[in-house]
Design an enzyme around this catalytic site. Sequence first.
Site, short mmCIF file in Angstrom:
data_model
loop_
_atom_site.label_atom_id
_atom_site.label_comp_id
_atom_site.label_asym_id
_atom_site.label_seq_id
_atom_site.Cartn_x
_atom_site.Cartn_y
_atom_site.Cartn_z
NE ARG A 86 -2.53 0.89 3.57
CZ ARG A 86 -3.22 0.47 4.64
NH1 ARG A 86 -4.43 -0.04 4.50
NH2 ARG A 86 -2.69 0.53 5.84
CE LYS A 188 -3.02 4.29 7.27
NZ LYS A 188 -4.46 4.07 7.37
CD GLU A 224 -12.11 5.23 4.37
OE1 GLU A 224 -11.64 4.66 5.38
OE2 GLU A 224 -11.43 5.58 3.40
C1 LIG Z 1 -5.54 3.35 7.73
C2 LIG Z 1 -6.92 3.62 7.35
C3 LIG Z 1 -7.94 2.64 7.37
C4 LIG Z 1 -7.73 1.26 7.91
O1 LIG Z 1 -6.75 0.53 7.23
P1 LIG Z 1 -6.08 -0.73 7.95
O2 LIG Z 1 -5.09 -1.20 6.95
O3 LIG Z 1 -7.13 -1.71 8.21
O4 LIG Z 1 -5.46 -0.22 9.19
C5 LIG Z 1 -9.20 2.98 6.92
N1 LIG Z 1 -9.47 4.23 6.49
C6 LIG Z 1 -8.55 5.20 6.48
C7 LIG Z 1 -8.93 6.54 5.99
C8 LIG Z 1 -7.26 4.93 6.91
O5 LIG Z 1 -6.34 5.91 6.91
#
Ligand SMILES: *Cc1c(COP(=O)(O)O)cnc(C)c1O
Length: 342
Positions: A86, A188, A224
């Site tokens: 990722r 991210k 989300e």
């Molecule tokens: C990090 C994150 C998640 C969750 O991702 P994981 O890999 O399960 O920790 C979901 N939504 C957002 C906006 C994030 O930044």
Amino acid sequence: MLDNDGPAIDWDSMIFSYQKTDRMYISHCKQGGEWSPGVMQDFQNLSISPAAGVLNYGQGLFEGLKAQRTEDGGIVMFRPERNAKRMQSGARRLGIPVVPEEMFLNAVRQTVIENTRWIPPMGKGALYIRPLLMGSGAILGVAPAPEYTFLVYVSPVGPYFKGGLKPISLKVSDKFHRAAPGGSGGVKAIGNYAPGMVPSKDAKAQGFAEIIYLDAVHHRYVEEVGAANFFCVNDGVISTPELTGTILPGVTRASVIEIAKDMGYDVREEKVDVDYVLNADECFCAGTAAVISSIGSIQHGDKVANFGDGEVGPITRILYDELTSIQQRRIPDERGWTVSVE
Ligand SMILES: *Cc1c(COP(=O)(O)O)cnc(C)c1O
């Protein structure tokens, strides 16, 4: 390391907050060059140009994963190669040199090993691992920085939402969106998070645990919950928003989908209308920090939906137990998701 060498932390009262630890990993790379061999060093501040790309234009990415103690005293991480991949897709989106998967995995492994005394005892929390990748070189025009830094630090953490497993109350944001089509919501990128701080803080001031974002085009489909993915259950059917580029592809999300399908549930990745959600039997959110957190109520405008009379829903409970059992190796890990740190 001896047990009596551990830090003076009250493991039972830990929350999800920053705690300085002993050691960190760091590596550098010029644009177009190779990453320098990463080094472990004492945790310390960075020296950085005020003109650094990350400080001026937000050219940066973060990751988040956990290391946990198992019953036999071992240490495991959960699907760290997913975080590596990722971060690579985020790097491509932001014009940052890609960190090779092996380098990422070695970096997180080393950082955990050199901070083992900060890993909470089994069941008391986890060591949260924070990889950071950023344009650290100086640049004045809006363009990729000439130099990059990749680092990893860790912090012991407790539950993300206070109250542990108690279902949380959420509010649908009527004013703000997290991400738009074609933007950076699917990676991210550090810049995605500051705009959510005020909406989240305001919701907390009103007694909600977090905010739910709807899609920026129709203002209708759930995207989300803050920084966690959303799920709802209706007549035994599990729905979660499909990945359209505006939703962060969570490792926990992918794992929940796979676990639920293997258990025989009908799991649908689709557009999830907020009205459908308000009529659901159960809702929960999922993420590394949140694990699986049950949602007890959702307010949307003047409508309030309550789920499960203050109790965690039965399917939410089953999925929570299964996921956390795999993560802590309390049941056989048939999918090979946990990685030993030694
Ligand atoms: C990090 C994150 C998640 C969750 O991702 P994981 O890999 O399960 O920790 C979901 N939504 C957002 C906006 C994030 O930044």
